[in-house]
Scaffold this motif. Structure first.
Motif, PDB file in Angstrom:
ATOM      1  N   LEU A  40      14.846  -2.809  15.710  1.00  0.00           N
ATOM      2  CA  LEU A  40      13.725  -1.877  15.580  1.00  0.00           C
ATOM      3  C   LEU A  40      14.212  -0.499  15.126  1.00  0.00           C
ATOM      4  CD1 LEU A  40      10.693  -1.736  15.925  1.00  0.00           C
ATOM      5  CD2 LEU A  40      11.042  -1.256  18.348  1.00  0.00           C
ATOM      6  N   PHE A  41      15.335  -0.070  15.656  1.00  0.00           N
ATOM      7  CA  PHE A  41      15.923   1.210  15.258  1.00  0.00           C
ATOM      8  C   PHE A  41      16.237   1.206  13.763  1.00  0.00           C
ATOM      9  CE2 PHE A  41      19.545   4.011  14.547  1.00  0.00           C
ATOM     10  CZ  PHE A  41      19.112   5.190  15.132  1.00  0.00           C
ATOM     11  N   GLN A  42      16.861   0.133  13.297  1.00  0.00           N
ATOM     12  CA  GLN A  42      17.214   0.036  11.880  1.00  0.00           C
ATOM     13  C   GLN A  42      15.967   0.038  11.002  1.00  0.00           C
ATOM     14  OE1 GLN A  42      20.115  -2.933  10.935  1.00  0.00           O
ATOM     15  NE2 GLN A  42      19.571  -2.975   8.782  1.00  0.00           N
ATOM     16  N   LYS A  43      14.950  -0.684  11.406  1.00  0.00           N
ATOM     17  CA  LYS A  43      13.692  -0.752  10.645  1.00  0.00           C
ATOM     18  C   LYS A  43      13.045   0.632  10.546  1.00  0.00           C
ATOM     19  CE  LYS A  43       9.112  -2.807  10.963  1.00  0.00           C
ATOM     20  NZ  LYS A  43       8.220  -3.600  11.793  1.00  0.00           N
ATOM     21  N   GLU A  44      12.965   1.330  11.666  1.00  0.00           N
ATOM     22  CA  GLU A  44      12.336   2.652  11.674  1.00  0.00           C
ATOM     23  C   GLU A  44      13.171   3.677  10.904  1.00  0.00           C
ATOM     24  OE1 GLU A  44       9.330   3.564  12.611  1.00  0.00           O
ATOM     25  OE2 GLU A  44       8.885   1.526  13.244  1.00  0.00           O
ATOM     26  N   ALA A  73      11.966   5.748   7.659  1.00  0.00           N
ATOM     27  CA  ALA A  73      12.034   7.210   7.693  1.00  0.00           C
ATOM     28  C   ALA A  73      12.738   7.769   6.466  1.00  0.00           C
ATOM     29  CB  ALA A  73      12.758   7.662   8.959  1.00  0.00           C
ATOM     30  N   ILE A  74      13.829   7.123   6.085  1.00  0.00           N
ATOM     31  CA  ILE A  74      14.601   7.590   4.924  1.00  0.00           C
ATOM     32  C   ILE A  74      13.748   7.544   3.661  1.00  0.00           C
ATOM     33  CG2 ILE A  74      16.565   7.020   3.442  1.00  0.00           C
ATOM     34  CD1 ILE A  74      18.051   6.210   6.056  1.00  0.00           C
ATOM     35  N   LYS A  75      12.891   6.553   3.546  1.00  0.00           N
ATOM     36  CA  LYS A  75      12.004   6.445   2.374  1.00  0.00           C
ATOM     37  C   LYS A  75      10.928   7.530   2.365  1.00  0.00           C
ATOM     38  CE  LYS A  75      12.516   1.468   1.896  1.00  0.00           C
ATOM     39  NZ  LYS A  75      11.853   0.166   2.021  1.00  0.00           N
ATOM     40  N   LEU A  76      10.503   7.965   3.546  1.00  0.00           N
ATOM     41  CA  LEU A  76       9.411   8.934   3.656  1.00  0.00           C
ATOM     42  C   LEU A  76       9.839  10.383   3.424  1.00  0.00           C
ATOM     43  CD1 LEU A  76       7.512   7.672   6.822  1.00  0.00           C
ATOM     44  CD2 LEU A  76       6.677   7.635   4.469  1.00  0.00           C
ATOM     45  N   LEU A  77      11.067  10.688   3.780  1.00  0.00           N
ATOM     46  CA  LEU A  77      11.513  12.079   3.768  1.00  0.00           C
ATOM     47  C   LEU A  77      12.057  12.522   2.414  1.00  0.00           C
ATOM     48  CD1 LEU A  77      13.386  12.130   7.186  1.00  0.00           C
ATOM     49  CD2 LEU A  77      11.107  13.031   6.698  1.00  0.00           C
ATOM     50  N   ILE A  78      12.005  13.825   2.194  1.00  0.00           N
ATOM     51  CA  ILE A  78      12.615  14.395   0.995  1.00  0.00           C
ATOM     52  C   ILE A  78      14.122  14.503   1.233  1.00  0.00           C
ATOM     53  CG2 ILE A  78      10.516  15.627   0.322  1.00  0.00           C
ATOM     54  CD1 ILE A  78      11.802  18.199   1.415  1.00  0.00           C
ATOM     55  N   PRO A  79      14.925  14.585   0.170  1.00  0.00           N
ATOM     56  CA  PRO A  79      16.395  14.591   0.323  1.00  0.00           C
ATOM     57  C   PRO A  79      16.944  15.610   1.328  1.00  0.00           C
ATOM     58  CG  PRO A  79      15.827  14.282  -1.961  1.00  0.00           C
ATOM     59  CD  PRO A  79      14.533  14.560  -1.236  1.00  0.00           C
ATOM     60  N   LYS A  80      16.390  16.801   1.345  1.00  0.00           N
ATOM     61  CA  LYS A  80      16.860  17.823   2.286  1.00  0.00           C
ATOM     62  C   LYS A  80      16.654  17.358   3.734  1.00  0.00           C
ATOM     63  CE  LYS A  80      15.971  22.589   3.660  1.00  0.00           C
ATOM     64  NZ  LYS A  80      15.152  23.771   3.432  1.00  0.00           N
ATOM     65  N   GLU A  81      15.510  16.757   3.996  1.00  0.00           N
ATOM     66  CA  GLU A  81      15.218  16.263   5.345  1.00  0.00           C
ATOM     67  C   GLU A  81      16.083  15.056   5.695  1.00  0.00           C
ATOM     68  OE1 GLU A  81      10.557  17.421   5.980  1.00  0.00           O
ATOM     69  OE2 GLU A  81      11.018  15.710   4.682  1.00  0.00           O
ATOM     70  N   VAL A  82      16.375  14.222   4.703  1.00  0.00           N
ATOM     71  CA  VAL A  82      17.247  13.058   4.940  1.00  0.00           C
ATOM     72  C   VAL A  82      18.629  13.542   5.363  1.00  0.00           C
ATOM     73  CG1 VAL A  82      18.400  11.074   3.891  1.00  0.00           C
ATOM     74  CG2 VAL A  82      15.992  11.517   3.388  1.00  0.00           C
ATOM     75  N   LYS A  83      19.094  14.586   4.738  1.00  0.00           N
ATOM     76  CA  LYS A  83      20.408  15.150   5.086  1.00  0.00           C
ATOM     77  C   LYS A  83      20.402  15.642   6.533  1.00  0.00           C
ATOM     78  CE  LYS A  83      23.825  18.382   3.291  1.00  0.00           C
ATOM     79  NZ  LYS A  83      24.109  19.369   2.262  1.00  0.00           N
ATOM     80  N   ARG A 115      26.709   3.193  14.733  1.00  0.00           N
ATOM     81  CA  ARG A 115      27.417   3.666  13.535  1.00  0.00           C
ATOM     82  C   ARG A 115      27.254   2.709  12.355  1.00  0.00           C
ATOM     83  NH1 ARG A 115      30.361   7.802  12.301  1.00  0.00           N
ATOM     84  NH2 ARG A 115      30.549   8.393  14.467  1.00  0.00           N
ATOM     85  N   VAL A 116      27.353   1.416  12.590  1.00  0.00           N
ATOM     86  CA  VAL A 116      27.226   0.431  11.509  1.00  0.00           C
ATOM     87  C   VAL A 116      25.828   0.481  10.900  1.00  0.00           C
ATOM     88  CG1 VAL A 116      27.250  -2.040  10.964  1.00  0.00           C
ATOM     89  CG2 VAL A 116      28.995  -1.077  12.461  1.00  0.00           C
ATOM     90  N   VAL A 117      24.818   0.569  11.738  1.00  0.00           N
ATOM     91  CA  VAL A 117      23.429   0.659  11.268  1.00  0.00           C
ATOM     92  C   VAL A 117      23.249   1.937  10.459  1.00  0.00           C
ATOM     93  CG1 VAL A 117      21.020   0.922  11.988  1.00  0.00           C
ATOM     94  CG2 VAL A 117      22.505  -0.717  13.158  1.00  0.00           C
ATOM     95  N   LEU A 118      23.747   3.038  10.967  1.00  0.00           N
ATOM     96  CA  LEU A 118      23.614   4.320  10.265  1.00  0.00           C
ATOM     97  C   LEU A 118      24.316   4.275   8.918  1.00  0.00           C
ATOM     98  CD1 LEU A 118      24.223   6.757  13.250  1.00  0.00           C
ATOM     99  CD2 LEU A 118      22.031   6.129  12.229  1.00  0.00           C
ATOM    100  N   ASN A 119      25.521   3.735   8.898  1.00  0.00           N
ATOM    101  CA  ASN A 119      26.260   3.636   7.628  1.00  0.00           C
ATOM    102  C   ASN A 119      25.480   2.806   6.620  1.00  0.00           C
ATOM    103  OD1 ASN A 119      28.356   5.133   8.695  1.00  0.00           O
ATOM    104  ND2 ASN A 119      29.634   3.357   9.140  1.00  0.00           N
ATOM    105  N   ARG A 120      24.921   1.695   7.071  1.00  0.00           N
ATOM    106  CA  ARG A 120      24.173   0.799   6.189  1.00  0.00           C
ATOM    107  C   ARG A 120      22.911   1.485   5.655  1.00  0.00           C
ATOM    108  NH1 ARG A 120      22.848  -3.476   9.556  1.00  0.00           N
ATOM    109  NH2 ARG A 120      25.009  -4.136   9.406  1.00  0.00           N
ATOM    110  N   CYS A 121      22.161   2.103   6.531  1.00  0.00           N
ATOM    111  CA  CYS A 121      20.896   2.724   6.117  1.00  0.00           C
ATOM    112  C   CYS A 121      21.113   3.929   5.202  1.00  0.00           C
ATOM    113  CB  CYS A 121      20.088   3.147   7.335  1.00  0.00           C
ATOM    114  SG  CYS A 121      19.337   1.775   8.221  1.00  0.00           S
ATOM    115  N   PHE A 122      22.049   4.782   5.556  1.00  0.00           N
ATOM    116  CA  PHE A 122      22.256   5.989   4.747  1.00  0.00           C
ATOM    117  C   PHE A 122      23.024   5.708   3.458  1.00  0.00           C
ATOM    118  CE2 PHE A 122      21.248   8.093   8.826  1.00  0.00           C
ATOM    119  CZ  PHE A 122      20.205   8.891   8.377  1.00  0.00           C
ATOM    120  N   ALA A 123      23.789   4.650   3.419  1.00  0.00           N
ATOM    121  CA  ALA A 123      24.499   4.276   2.184  1.00  0.00           C
ATOM    122  C   ALA A 123      23.529   3.777   1.124  1.00  0.00           C
ATOM    123  CB  ALA A 123      25.542   3.208   2.458  1.00  0.00           C
ATOM    124  N   GLY A 124      22.413   3.222   1.551  1.00  0.00           N
ATOM    125  CA  GLY A 124      21.411   2.717   0.614  1.00  0.00           C
ATOM    126  C   GLY A 124      20.601   3.804  -0.053  1.00  0.00           C
TER     127      GLY A 124
END
Length: 68
Positions: free
Chosen positions: A21-25, A29-39, A54-63
């Motif tokens: 659920l964390f990964q899905k949300e 979220a990454i799709k909804l936000l503007i680049p500055k907010e994603v950072k 950490r693995v989930v974060l790396n996967r989501c933010f790498a995409g």
């Protein structure tokens, strides 16, 4: 009134008990936000959840496609 970023942080905290659920949300979220907010979200996520997800974060933010 909460900003979208603050709202997303609240949601992520509430779903952090479940990896899937964390990964899905987070991906949503990454799709909804503007680049500055994603950072900002990325920095906050690694601080809050880096030890557990950490693995989930790396996967989501790498995409995320960067426009620089």
């Amino acid at each position: 009134m909460l900003s979208m970023l603050e709202y997303i942080k609240t949601i992520l905290q509430k779903v952090s008990f479940d990896r899937s659920l964390f990964q899905k949300e987070l991906a949503k979220a990454i799709k909804l936000l503007i680049p500055k907010e994603v950072k900002q979200l990325k920095r906050w996520c690694y601080h809050q959840f880096g030890k557990v997800y950490r693995v989930v974060l790396n996967r989501c933010f790498a995409g995320r496609v960067r426009f620089t």
